[in-house]
Write a protein that holds these residues in place. Structure first.
Motif, PDB file in Angstrom:
ATOM      1  N   ASP A 112       0.657  -1.353  -0.050  1.00 16.04           N
ATOM      2  CA  ASP A 112       0.009   0.046   0.206  1.00 16.04           C
ATOM      3  C   ASP A 112       0.969   1.116   0.042  1.00 16.04           C
ATOM      4  O   ASP A 112       0.526   2.249  -0.800  1.00 16.04           O
ATOM      5  CB  ASP A 112      -0.949   0.060   1.064  1.00 16.04           C
ATOM      6  N   ILE A 113       1.903   1.136   0.838  1.00 12.73           N
ATOM      7  CA  ILE A 113       2.756   2.425   0.944  1.00 12.73           C
ATOM      8  C   ILE A 113       3.484   2.689  -0.546  1.00 12.73           C
ATOM      9  O   ILE A 113       3.600   3.830  -0.876  1.00 12.73           O
ATOM     10  CB  ILE A 113       4.100   2.220   1.781  1.00 12.73           C
ATOM     11  N   ILE A 114       3.992   1.609  -1.413  1.00  8.93           N
ATOM     12  CA  ILE A 114       4.701   1.919  -2.597  1.00  8.93           C
ATOM     13  C   ILE A 114       3.446   2.173  -3.517  1.00  8.93           C
ATOM     14  O   ILE A 114       3.794   3.092  -4.499  1.00  8.93           O
ATOM     15  CB  ILE A 114       5.146   0.457  -2.989  1.00  8.93           C
ATOM     16  N   ALA A 115       2.362   1.803  -3.430  1.00 15.58           N
ATOM     17  CA  ALA A 115       1.145   2.248  -4.222  1.00 15.58           C
ATOM     18  C   ALA A 115       0.907   3.509  -4.024  1.00 15.58           C
ATOM     19  O   ALA A 115       0.264   4.345  -5.296  1.00 15.58           O
ATOM     20  CB  ALA A 115      -0.175   1.259  -3.992  1.00 15.58           C
ATOM     21  N   ASP A 116       1.137   4.255  -2.826  1.00 13.37           N
ATOM     22  CA  ASP A 116       0.803   5.666  -2.839  1.00 13.37           C
ATOM     23  C   ASP A 116       1.899   6.610  -3.063  1.00 13.37           C
ATOM     24  O   ASP A 116       1.593   7.804  -2.972  1.00 13.37           O
ATOM     25  CB  ASP A 116       0.448   5.899  -1.333  1.00 13.37           C
ATOM     26  N   ILE A 117       3.088   6.177  -3.515  1.00  9.87           N
ATOM     27  CA  ILE A 117       4.264   7.119  -3.629  1.00  9.87           C
ATOM     28  C   ILE A 117       3.684   7.667  -5.209  1.00  9.87           C
ATOM     29  O   ILE A 117       3.200   7.339  -5.943  1.00  9.87           O
ATOM     30  CB  ILE A 117       5.424   6.076  -3.935  1.00  9.87           C
ATOM     31  N   LYS A 118       4.102   9.107  -4.893  1.00  6.71           N
ATOM     32  CA  LYS A 118       4.179   9.877  -6.190  1.00  6.71           C
ATOM     33  C   LYS A 118       5.307   9.804  -6.895  1.00  6.71           C
ATOM     34  O   LYS A 118       6.328  10.711  -6.403  1.00  6.71           O
ATOM     35  CB  LYS A 118       3.753  11.216  -5.627  1.00  6.71           C
ATOM     36  N   TRP A 119       5.524   9.405  -7.959  1.00  9.31           N
ATOM     37  CA  TRP A 119       6.832   8.990  -8.756  1.00  9.31           C
ATOM     38  C   TRP A 119       7.196  10.273  -9.338  1.00  9.31           C
ATOM     39  O   TRP A 119       6.010  10.727 -10.111  1.00  9.31           O
ATOM     40  CB  TRP A 119       6.770   7.839  -9.570  1.00  9.31           C
ATOM     41  N   ASP A 120       8.378  10.708  -9.440  1.00  7.72           N
ATOM     42  CA  ASP A 120       8.414  12.018 -10.360  1.00  7.72           C
ATOM     43  C   ASP A 120       9.676  11.513 -11.180  1.00  7.72           C
ATOM     44  O   ASP A 120      10.888  11.484 -10.845  1.00  7.72           O
ATOM     45  CB  ASP A 120       8.853  13.078  -9.646  1.00  7.72           C
ATOM     46  N   SER A 152      10.069  11.274   6.860  1.00  5.67           N
ATOM     47  CA  SER A 152       9.803  11.005   5.768  1.00  5.67           C
ATOM     48  C   SER A 152      10.827  10.226   4.998  1.00  5.67           C
ATOM     49  O   SER A 152      11.789   9.818   5.672  1.00  5.67           O
ATOM     50  CB  SER A 152       9.727  12.190   4.764  1.00  5.67           C
ATOM     51  N   ALA A 153      10.866   9.680   3.743  1.00  9.34           N
ATOM     52  CA  ALA A 153      11.924   8.639   3.138  1.00  9.34           C
ATOM     53  C   ALA A 153      11.793   9.089   1.787  1.00  9.34           C
ATOM     54  O   ALA A 153      10.759   9.363   1.187  1.00  9.34           O
ATOM     55  CB  ALA A 153      11.329   7.195   3.242  1.00  9.34           C
ATOM     56  N   ASP A 154      12.956   9.018   1.181  1.00  8.54           N
ATOM     57  CA  ASP A 154      13.010   9.132  -0.284  1.00  8.54           C
ATOM     58  C   ASP A 154      13.238   7.503  -0.904  1.00  8.54           C
ATOM     59  O   ASP A 154      14.128   6.812  -0.423  1.00  8.54           O
ATOM     60  CB  ASP A 154      14.423   9.861  -0.714  1.00  8.54           C
ATOM     61  N   VAL A 155      12.689   7.402  -1.804  1.00 14.10           N
ATOM     62  CA  VAL A 155      12.641   5.959  -2.532  1.00 14.10           C
ATOM     63  C   VAL A 155      13.086   6.271  -4.131  1.00 14.10           C
ATOM     64  O   VAL A 155      12.835   7.172  -4.750  1.00 14.10           O
ATOM     65  CB  VAL A 155      11.163   5.285  -2.581  1.00 14.10           C
ATOM     66  N   GLN A 156      13.559   5.212  -4.482  1.00 13.74           N
ATOM     67  CA  GLN A 156      14.449   5.092  -5.840  1.00 13.74           C
ATOM     68  C   GLN A 156      13.812   3.738  -6.255  1.00 13.74           C
ATOM     69  O   GLN A 156      14.344   2.777  -5.656  1.00 13.74           O
ATOM     70  CB  GLN A 156      15.704   5.680  -5.970  1.00 13.74           C
ATOM     71  N   GLY A 162      10.877   8.990  -5.537  1.00 13.22           N
ATOM     72  CA  GLY A 162       9.691   9.185  -4.880  1.00 13.22           C
ATOM     73  C   GLY A 162       9.634   9.524  -3.674  1.00 13.22           C
ATOM     74  O   GLY A 162      11.059   9.340  -3.197  1.00 13.22           O
ATOM     75  N   VAL A 163       8.601  10.053  -3.018  1.00 14.06           N
ATOM     76  CA  VAL A 163       8.957  10.704  -1.502  1.00 14.06           C
ATOM     77  C   VAL A 163       7.935   9.964  -0.652  1.00 14.06           C
ATOM     78  O   VAL A 163       6.668   9.980  -1.202  1.00 14.06           O
ATOM     79  CB  VAL A 163       8.708  12.284  -1.456  1.00 14.06           C
ATOM     80  N   LEU A 164       8.367   9.596   0.404  1.00 17.43           N
ATOM     81  CA  LEU A 164       7.041   9.070   1.159  1.00 17.43           C
ATOM     82  C   LEU A 164       7.259  10.071   2.305  1.00 17.43           C
ATOM     83  O   LEU A 164       7.900  10.317   3.095  1.00 17.43           O
ATOM     84  CB  LEU A 164       7.636   7.750   1.835  1.00 17.43           C
ATOM     85  N   GLU A 165       5.931  10.783   2.417  1.00 22.70           N
ATOM     86  CA  GLU A 165       5.679  11.846   3.533  1.00 22.70           C
ATOM     87  C   GLU A 165       5.473  11.371   4.975  1.00 22.70           C
ATOM     88  O   GLU A 165       4.696  10.110   5.077  1.00 22.70           O
ATOM     89  CB  GLU A 165       4.463  12.799   3.149  1.00 22.70           C
TER      90      GLU A 165
END
Length: 138
Positions: free
Chosen positions: A62-70, A107-111, A118-121
């Protein structure tokens, strides 16, 4: 007779469209059985470990599905990631890998493996961090 043929045609179209949309969704993201991960220890990555608890696996999905990828962002991290993780499907095949840098703010930064960021707030970053930390304590 014409109304019957029209009604039958409409029913066939609805069934075909419904079948196509559900089958493509299932093939795009199969449900994960486990989450494999490694954390940074002493400057290098730990041995491979796994999150086996189904509730925690679902939370990570669910967390990965919610990431706003840029795709336009290019971040040069000067530090090594805090964790690397991947989903493991029902056939024990590994999915794509994600690198995570946990921040002091929660928060966390994800690649992902395609170098998309993407950023996890707040809460999502904290939840992901706590799942890995709790799993380490077991």
């Amino acid at each position: 007779m014409r109304k019957l043929l029209w009604g039958f045609s409409l029913l066939v179209i609805i069934v075909v469209l419904g079948g196509c949309s559900s089958s493509s969704k299932a093939s795009d993201s199969p449900e994960a059985k486990d989450v494999g991960y490694q954390i940074v220890e002493h400057g290098g990555l730990s041995d491979r470990r796994a999150v086996l608890d189904k509730d925690n696996v679902k939370k990570i999905e669910d967390i990965i599905a919610d990431i706003k990828w840029d795709k336009t962002v290019s971040v040069d991290k000067g530090s090594k990631e805090d964790a690397v993780f991947w989903f493991i499907d029902q056939d024990n095949k590994e999915g794509k890998k994600y690198k995570v840098w946990f921040n002091e703010t929660g928060s966390a930064d994800v690649q992902d493996e395609k170098q998309v960021w993407g950023v996890l707030e707040g809460k999502n970053g904290e939840t992901l961090s706590s799942i890995f930390k709790l799993n380490e304590q077991k």
